[in-house]
Design an enzyme around this catalytic site. Structure first.
Site, PDB file in Angstrom:
ATOM      1  CD  GLU A 240      -5.248   0.864   2.821  1.00  0.00           C
ATOM      2  OE1 GLU A 240      -5.573   1.583   1.863  1.00  0.00           O
ATOM      3  OE2 GLU A 240      -5.792  -0.218   3.086  1.00  0.00           O
TER       4      GLU A 240
ATOM      5  CB  CYS B  23      -8.774  -1.580   4.812  1.00  0.00           C
ATOM      6  SG  CYS B  23      -9.589  -3.176   4.654  1.00  0.00           S
TER       7      CYS B  23
ATOM      8  NE  ARG C  35      -3.763  -2.335   0.372  1.00  0.00           N
ATOM      9  CZ  ARG C  35      -3.524  -3.578  -0.055  1.00  0.00           C
ATOM     10  NH1 ARG C  35      -2.433  -3.853  -0.763  1.00  0.00           N
ATOM     11  NH2 ARG C  35      -4.388  -4.533   0.191  1.00  0.00           N
TER      12      ARG C  35
HETATM   13  N1  EPU Z   1     -11.359 -10.726  10.386  1.00  0.00           N
HETATM   14  C1  EPU Z   1     -11.993 -10.754  11.602  1.00  0.00           C
HETATM   15  N2  EPU Z   1     -12.869  -9.758  11.896  1.00  0.00           N
HETATM   16  C2  EPU Z   1     -13.135  -8.743  11.029  1.00  0.00           C
HETATM   17  C3  EPU Z   1     -12.469  -8.718   9.789  1.00  0.00           C
HETATM   18  C4  EPU Z   1     -11.581  -9.718   9.487  1.00  0.00           C
HETATM   19  O1  EPU Z   1     -11.786 -11.637  12.413  1.00  0.00           O
HETATM   20  O2  EPU Z   1     -13.947  -7.874  11.377  1.00  0.00           O
HETATM   21  C5  EPU Z   1     -10.445 -11.824  10.056  1.00  0.00           C
HETATM   22  C6  EPU Z   1     -11.020 -12.654   8.903  1.00  0.00           C
HETATM   23  O3  EPU Z   1     -11.895 -13.636   9.338  1.00  0.00           O
HETATM   24  C7  EPU Z   1      -9.759 -13.194   8.274  1.00  0.00           C
HETATM   25  C8  EPU Z   1      -8.702 -12.122   8.524  1.00  0.00           C
HETATM   26  O4  EPU Z   1      -9.217 -11.306   9.574  1.00  0.00           O
HETATM   27  O5  EPU Z   1      -9.365 -14.360   8.938  1.00  0.00           O
HETATM   28  C9  EPU Z   1      -8.427 -11.312   7.285  1.00  0.00           C
HETATM   29  O6  EPU Z   1      -9.614 -10.629   6.882  1.00  0.00           O
HETATM   30  P1  EPU Z   1      -9.970 -10.347   5.335  1.00  0.00           P
HETATM   31  O7  EPU Z   1      -9.863 -11.594   4.558  1.00  0.00           O
HETATM   32  O8  EPU Z   1     -11.248  -9.588   5.319  1.00  0.00           O
HETATM   33  O9  EPU Z   1      -8.780  -9.466   4.804  1.00  0.00           O
HETATM   34  P2  EPU Z   1      -8.141  -8.159   5.376  1.00  0.00           P
HETATM   35  O10 EPU Z   1      -6.716  -8.481   5.617  1.00  0.00           O
HETATM   36  O11 EPU Z   1      -8.912  -7.577   6.496  1.00  0.00           O
HETATM   37  C10 EPU Z   1      -7.348  -7.231   3.043  1.00  0.00           C
HETATM   38  C11 EPU Z   1      -7.237  -5.836   2.487  1.00  0.00           C
HETATM   39  C12 EPU Z   1      -8.567  -5.413   1.863  1.00  0.00           C
HETATM   40  C13 EPU Z   1      -8.967  -6.416   0.802  1.00  0.00           C
HETATM   41  C14 EPU Z   1      -9.110  -7.789   1.487  1.00  0.00           C
HETATM   42  C15 EPU Z   1      -9.574  -8.881   0.527  1.00  0.00           C
HETATM   43  C16 EPU Z   1      -5.724  -4.447   3.820  1.00  0.00           C
HETATM   44  C17 EPU Z   1      -5.605  -3.455   4.924  1.00  0.00           C
HETATM   45  N3  EPU Z   1      -6.937  -4.901   3.571  1.00  0.00           N
HETATM   46  O12 EPU Z   1      -8.274  -7.160   4.139  1.00  0.00           O
HETATM   47  O13 EPU Z   1      -8.346  -4.162   1.253  1.00  0.00           O
HETATM   48  O14 EPU Z   1     -10.209  -6.052   0.209  1.00  0.00           O
HETATM   49  O15 EPU Z   1      -7.819  -8.135   2.045  1.00  0.00           O
HETATM   50  O16 EPU Z   1      -8.546  -9.573  -0.024  1.00  0.00           O
HETATM   51  O17 EPU Z   1      -4.738  -4.776   3.167  1.00  0.00           O
HETATM   52  C18 EPU Z   1      -8.469  -1.781   1.378  1.00  0.00           C
HETATM   53  O18 EPU Z   1      -7.280  -1.787   1.069  1.00  0.00           O
HETATM   54  O19 EPU Z   1      -9.139  -0.729   1.542  1.00  0.00           O
HETATM   55  C19 EPU Z   1      -9.114  -3.061   1.613  1.00  0.00           C
HETATM   56  C20 EPU Z   1     -10.327  -3.154   2.108  1.00  0.00           C
END
Ligand code: EPU
Length: 296
Positions: free
Chosen positions: A287, A217, A170
């Site tokens: 972010e 995010c 990012r």
């Molecule tokens: N999780 C929780 N509670 C929550 C949210 C997530 O326990 O409220 C757990 C999920 O169950 C999972 C882990 O955290 O085990 C990861 O969650 P998720 O798969 O939703 O991915 P993320 O790491 O939270 C990243 C990117 C998103 C992108 C998603 C989908 C970042 C900061 N975020 O989210 O990007 O859409 O992967 O691949 O890198 C963005 O950049 O604005 C964004 C939303």
């Protein structure tokens, strides 16, 4: 006539930025300039540099939190610097920076070009996505950027190879405003591309509050972990400050659940950072870009 008006650039004073951000938050910009071609952009940029004004570049407004007091200086908006039809050569798409990423992904489905499917559902402009190296999971747009054109601040444009850019998580080392990019994709069956795009969008709709006003995010994922998991684990889902709220659906989204202002979001952000630091001993970094910031 304002100093930054031109044949292909409209300039306005005291424009409320809340109307141009997906958060729906933000005070006025002293000057908002919207060029509609690359050379007008370069001219407006040079005029702002000559005047010594702070400069902020606004893409789709999907990753910024603008202060309630607004922005001194000039906001150069990419909104009108877009393309309505694809320009493709040997699976390489050249696209102007203000084009919504969603529009480009739509073209890739029609044209049968693979490579951007995992970015489906990410809001904002291509230029903003490239500047921030937007992505999902392991994939980021930087992997596809063959070249970019930037405005040099003196009225000219220059080309940079994608390979010469430092692509981080990012973040990038791109310091000049991007006016156009070339994305290198691979020919594939349009139906296969469509089905992968659909898969990405359904997963996003299931996991994220896509219908709420937010800036995506809010925090970066700490190395090897997920900010959403930590914020959730700290018991913060649904926590509010004014009308800003930690999304009950995905804890790394701060949503504008009414008439939130930037002060509410920052207050909530502070609560989240303190609590996660207390419970998990992890410092979460934004972010989302907070404006005003140091000029680019
Ligand atoms: N999780 C929780 N509670 C929550 C949210 C997530 O326990 O409220 C757990 C999920 O169950 C999972 C882990 O955290 O085990 C990861 O969650 P998720 O798969 O939703 O991915 P993320 O790491 O939270 C990243 C990117 C998103 C992108 C998603 C989908 C970042 C900061 N975020 O989210 O990007 O859409 O992967 O691949 O890198 C963005 O950049 O604005 C964004 C939303």
């Amino acid at each position: 006539m304002l100093w930054c008006d031109g044949p292909n650039a409209t300039a306005q004073r005291n424009i409320r930025l809340a109307d141009r951000t997906t958060f729906g938050i933000g005070g006025p910009a002293d000057f908002l300039v919207e060029p509609s071609d690359e050379s007008s952009f370069a001219q407006a940029h040079a005029a702002a540099v000559r005047r010594g004004l702070p400069i902020h570049i606004l893409g789709g407004g999907s990753n910024v939190l603008v202060a309630d007091e607004g922005i001194d200086g000039v906001v150069l908006s990419m909104r009108r610097l877009d393309d309505n039809t694809p320009s493709v050569n040997n699976a390489v798409i050249r696209v102007r920076a203000g084009t919504p990423l969603a529009r480009v992904i739509h073209w890739t489905v029609r044209l049968g070009l693979a490579g951007l499917e995992s970015l489906a559902g990410i809001p904002g402009s291509v230029g903003g996505a490239v500047r921030m190296n937007a992505g999902a999971g392991e994939n980021a747009i930087g992997d596809r950027v063959a070249a970019l054109w930037c405005s040099d601040g003196g009225g000219g444009l220059f080309r940079r190879d994608g390979e010469a850019v430092v692509w981080g998580y990012r973040r990038t080392d791109i310091a000049h405003p991007i006016v156009a990019v070339e994305l290198a994709l691979q020919p594939d069956d349009p139906e296969a591309v469509r089905s992968r795009v659909r898969g990405t969008i359904s997963a996003k709709c299931a996991a994220q509050p896509v219908d709420s006003r937010s800036a995506g995010c809010f925090f970066k994922n700490p190395p090897g972990d997920s900010a959403g998991r930590l914020i959730d684990g700290a018991g913060l889902k649904g926590r509010r400050a004014g009308d800003a709220c930690v999304s009950p659906k995905h804890a790394n989204f701060i949503i504008n659940d009414g008439d939130a202002n930037a002060g509410d979001v920052m207050a909530l952000c502070d609560v989240v950072q303190r609590r996660v630091a207390q419970v998990f001993n992890v410092v979460l970094e934004h972010e989302v870009c907070c404006w005003p910031m140091a000029p680019a």
